[in-house]
Design a protein around this motif. Structure first.
Motif, PDB file in Angstrom:
ATOM      1  N   TYR A 152       0.858  -1.182   0.000  1.00 34.83           N
ATOM      2  CA  TYR A 152       0.000   0.000   0.000  1.00 34.83           C
ATOM      3  C   TYR A 152       0.891   1.226   0.000  1.00 34.83           C
ATOM      4  O   TYR A 152       2.104   1.151   0.200  1.00 34.83           O
ATOM      5  N   GLY A 153       0.284   2.374  -0.226  1.00 33.38           N
ATOM      6  CA  GLY A 153       1.046   3.610  -0.248  1.00 33.38           C
ATOM      7  C   GLY A 153       1.651   3.904  -1.611  1.00 33.38           C
ATOM      8  O   GLY A 153       1.300   3.284  -2.633  1.00 33.38           O
ATOM      9  N   TYR A 154       2.581   4.851  -1.624  1.00 34.39           N
ATOM     10  CA  TYR A 154       3.186   5.313  -2.878  1.00 34.39           C
ATOM     11  C   TYR A 154       3.930   4.175  -3.584  1.00 34.39           C
ATOM     12  O   TYR A 154       4.692   3.428  -2.964  1.00 34.39           O
ATOM     13  N   GLN A 155       3.691   4.058  -4.878  1.00 37.85           N
ATOM     14  CA  GLN A 155       4.375   3.037  -5.688  1.00 37.85           C
ATOM     15  C   GLN A 155       5.031   3.705  -6.892  1.00 37.85           C
ATOM     16  O   GLN A 155       4.372   4.362  -7.686  1.00 37.85           O
ATOM     17  N   GLU A 156       6.309   3.549  -7.005  1.00 39.63           N
ATOM     18  CA  GLU A 156       7.059   4.107  -8.128  1.00 39.63           C
ATOM     19  C   GLU A 156       6.677   3.367  -9.417  1.00 39.63           C
ATOM     20  O   GLU A 156       6.641   2.122  -9.462  1.00 39.63           O
ATOM     21  N   ALA A 157       6.381   4.131 -10.442  1.00 45.14           N
ATOM     22  CA  ALA A 157       5.982   3.527 -11.723  1.00 45.14           C
ATOM     23  C   ALA A 157       7.212   3.148 -12.549  1.00 45.14           C
ATOM     24  O   ALA A 157       8.305   3.677 -12.357  1.00 45.14           O
ATOM     25  N   GLY A 158       7.018   2.240 -13.469  1.00 37.72           N
ATOM     26  CA  GLY A 158       8.051   1.889 -14.441  1.00 37.72           C
ATOM     27  C   GLY A 158       9.138   0.983 -13.940  1.00 37.72           C
ATOM     28  O   GLY A 158      10.182   0.830 -14.602  1.00 37.72           O
ATOM     29  N   CYS A 159       8.947   0.350 -12.782  1.00 36.60           N
ATOM     30  CA  CYS A 159       9.977  -0.541 -12.247  1.00 36.60           C
ATOM     31  C   CYS A 159       9.816  -1.950 -12.830  1.00 36.60           C
ATOM     32  O   CYS A 159       8.714  -2.390 -13.154  1.00 36.60           O
ATOM     33  N   THR A 160      10.912  -2.668 -12.955  1.00 31.39           N
ATOM     34  CA  THR A 160      10.889  -3.986 -13.600  1.00 31.39           C
ATOM     35  C   THR A 160      10.879  -5.133 -12.594  1.00 31.39           C
ATOM     36  O   THR A 160      10.665  -6.278 -12.984  1.00 31.39           O
ATOM     37  N   ASN A 161      11.135  -4.859 -11.311  1.00 34.45           N
ATOM     38  CA  ASN A 161      11.104  -5.921 -10.314  1.00 34.45           C
ATOM     39  C   ASN A 161      10.759  -5.320  -8.951  1.00 34.45           C
ATOM     40  O   ASN A 161      10.782  -4.104  -8.762  1.00 34.45           O
TER      41      ASN A 161
END
Length: 504
Positions: free
Chosen positions: A333-342
């Motif tokens: 939950y909370g902030y999730q960085e976009a565009g990550c591969t793993n």
């Protein structure tokens, strides 16, 4: 009716609603009007909740019209620090990490205030995850001190203190890990109390330091804070909080008990502490005279290990913060960085971009202090210091019933004035030891300083689980100051009195 909330205490609001002098809905609209008028200057809130306040007010008005007995704080506006869950609101902890987090339930402390009849007018700003003493580390905006908008309100519960000081609410909830209720209360000229650890449930409050955190109330008078503590402890021990304890109760009923013959501890070293402003020292000396005039006896006491309090706190606090904040991993939950591969990249970047500078600083310090080869050297030493400080207080209370000391070394400082984190940490020099020992403490305003024209205050510290007597002494200080100064106990910052908040 031409009545202003600025002139009414929480006790008077509840009595007025119960007597039919005004309705809870009228109070809610007056509080929301005050927020609308004053919030642009103070910025005390992260979320205003008019629907929730008006719904709660309507329920009270229906109950009164039906002839039902009303709860003790019926119709009293309440601000809630934004690290406490309230269903129907966001709980952000003033952090980008939780910017859009919706509260899934209501914290026990908040539920008990609502059950007592309070009207939730909004979620108050704070230092991010309660890391700070000025409310400057909020990810969204700073909160300004209502007495001087270019000065800090204190922290980390700065929004709660400022909302009460500006007359936007009668009561507020804050949390106190190292002074985060008592220091902002002192800088904003309101009453703020940290009860004994375990007296108020922490269930539903986002944790900073689990062995240090305690929830407590802000109000304009000692009576209001005592009524709030009665509400917070109603229902007894909370089974959802393993550290929750039964409280003695009856706090408001005993605030005017006689203090004649009781003993007040004085710590001479504190009165000569480096950095203590003369006007704060004068306030402490005046409060001691006030208590002595009411029959209390002054006794010098020594707390020989208090010099280690700040060092111990900044080992224990960051270590517990590192553990508690590990759950904000950008996955669940909370902030999730976009565009990550793993997942590893997502967690790393989410934490790096979601947390602010002070939150990162404390977590990195905690990680270091808990690492192999360092843990034994510092963490064990800090826990030993904690034991010694706790024993110092226990020995002192063999001689006295309460200890009086400064709450903050200075009056409110200007934004950016304490840019060095170490300087900022020292602003809690008189409050931290009480969290380490677990005792209750309360800040009582004593007017304004002769040099600064800003609020000055004193702090009273009681025996563990003797919060009723602590409030009795606080009321004695308040009463003595009011008599000496010829001013009422309920004071709203001058620039905000009379602006909005009228009961039509």
């Amino acid at each position: 009716m031409g009545i202003s909330l600025d002139t009414l205490t929480a006790a008077q609001i509840a009595a007025g609603v119960a007597a039919g002098k005004f309705t809870a809905t009228e109070v809610a609209r007056a509080a929301l009007s005050a927020i609308e008028t004053r919030e642009a200057d103070v910025q005390a809130f992260l979320q205003v909740t008019p629907e929730l306040a008006l719904e709660a007010a309507a329920r009270i008005d229906v109950a009164r019209a039906a002839g039902e007995s009303l709860p003790p704080l019926a119709g009293v506006p309440l601000a809630i620090k934004d690290n406490m869950n309230l269903a129907g609101t966001r709980t952000t902890c003033a952090s980008r990490v939780l910017e859009n987090y919706e509260s899934p339930y209501t914290a026990t402390c908040v539920r008990r205030m609502l059950d007592a009849g309070c009207l939730p007018v909004g979620k108050a700003n704070m230092d991010e995850f309660a890391f700070g003493s000025s409310t400057e580390s909020s990810a969204f905006h700073r909160t300004n001190n209502p007495w001087d908008l270019e000065r800090v309100p204190g922290g980390s519960s700065g929004g709660s203190a400022a909302a009460v000081a500006a007359g936007m609410t009668a009561l507020a909830l804050g949390s106190d890990t190292g002074g985060s209720i008592r220091q902002p209360a002192a800088l904003c000229g309101v009453v703020g109390m940290k009860p004994t650890y375990g007296v108020v449930s922490r269930y539903g409050v986002v944790a900073f330091g689990s062995s240090l955190d305690q929830v407590g109330p802000f109000g304009r008078t000692v009576e209001d804070v005592a009524l709030a503590l009665d509400a917070l402890t109603a229902g007894g021990r909370d089974p959802f909080d393993g550290t929750s304890q039964e409280a003695e109760g009856g706090f408001a009923a005993h605030i005017d008990d006689d203090i004649a013959g009781l003993r007040v501890g004085v710590i001479p070293a504190f009165m000569e502490a480096e950095g203590l402003a003369p006007e704060v020292k004068a306030a402490v000396e005046g409060a001691l005279r006030t208590l002595e005039a009411q029959g209390a006896k002054l006794v010098e006491v020594d707390l020989p290990h208090l010099d280690a309090a700040i060092a111990a706190y900044y080992v224990i606090g960051p270590a517990e913060a590192f553990s508690n904040l590990a759950r904000f991993d950008g996955v669940r939950y909370g902030y999730q960085e976009a565009g990550c591969t793993n997942l590893a990249e997502q967690s790393s970047k989410s934490r790096a971009h979601g947390f602010g500078a002070e939150a990162k600083r404390r977590q990195m310090l905690g990680a270091y202090l808990l690492s192999s080869g360092v843990y034994d050297k510092y963490y064990y030493a800090a826990q030993k210091a904690r034991s010694l400080i706790t024993e110092d207080y226990a020995r002192a209370y063999e001689q006295v019933d309460v200890i009086l000391m400064p709450a903050s070394p200075t009056t409110a400082f200007k934004f950016g004035e304490l840019s060095d984190p170490t300087q900022m940490y020292l602003s809690d020099m008189f409050t931290i030891s009480i969290n380490i020992a677990g005792n209750g403490g309360i800040t009582v305003p004593c007017g304004v300083g002769a040099d600064s024209g800003l609020p000055v205050a004193v702090q009273l510290v009681g025996r563990a689980f003797d919060d009723r007597r602590l409030l009795t002494f606080a009321r004695a200080v308040e009463r003595g100051h009011a008599q000496a100064a010829g001013v009422p106990g309920c004071v709203v910052a001058p620039d905000f009195a009379g602006k909005g908040g009228e009961l039509a």
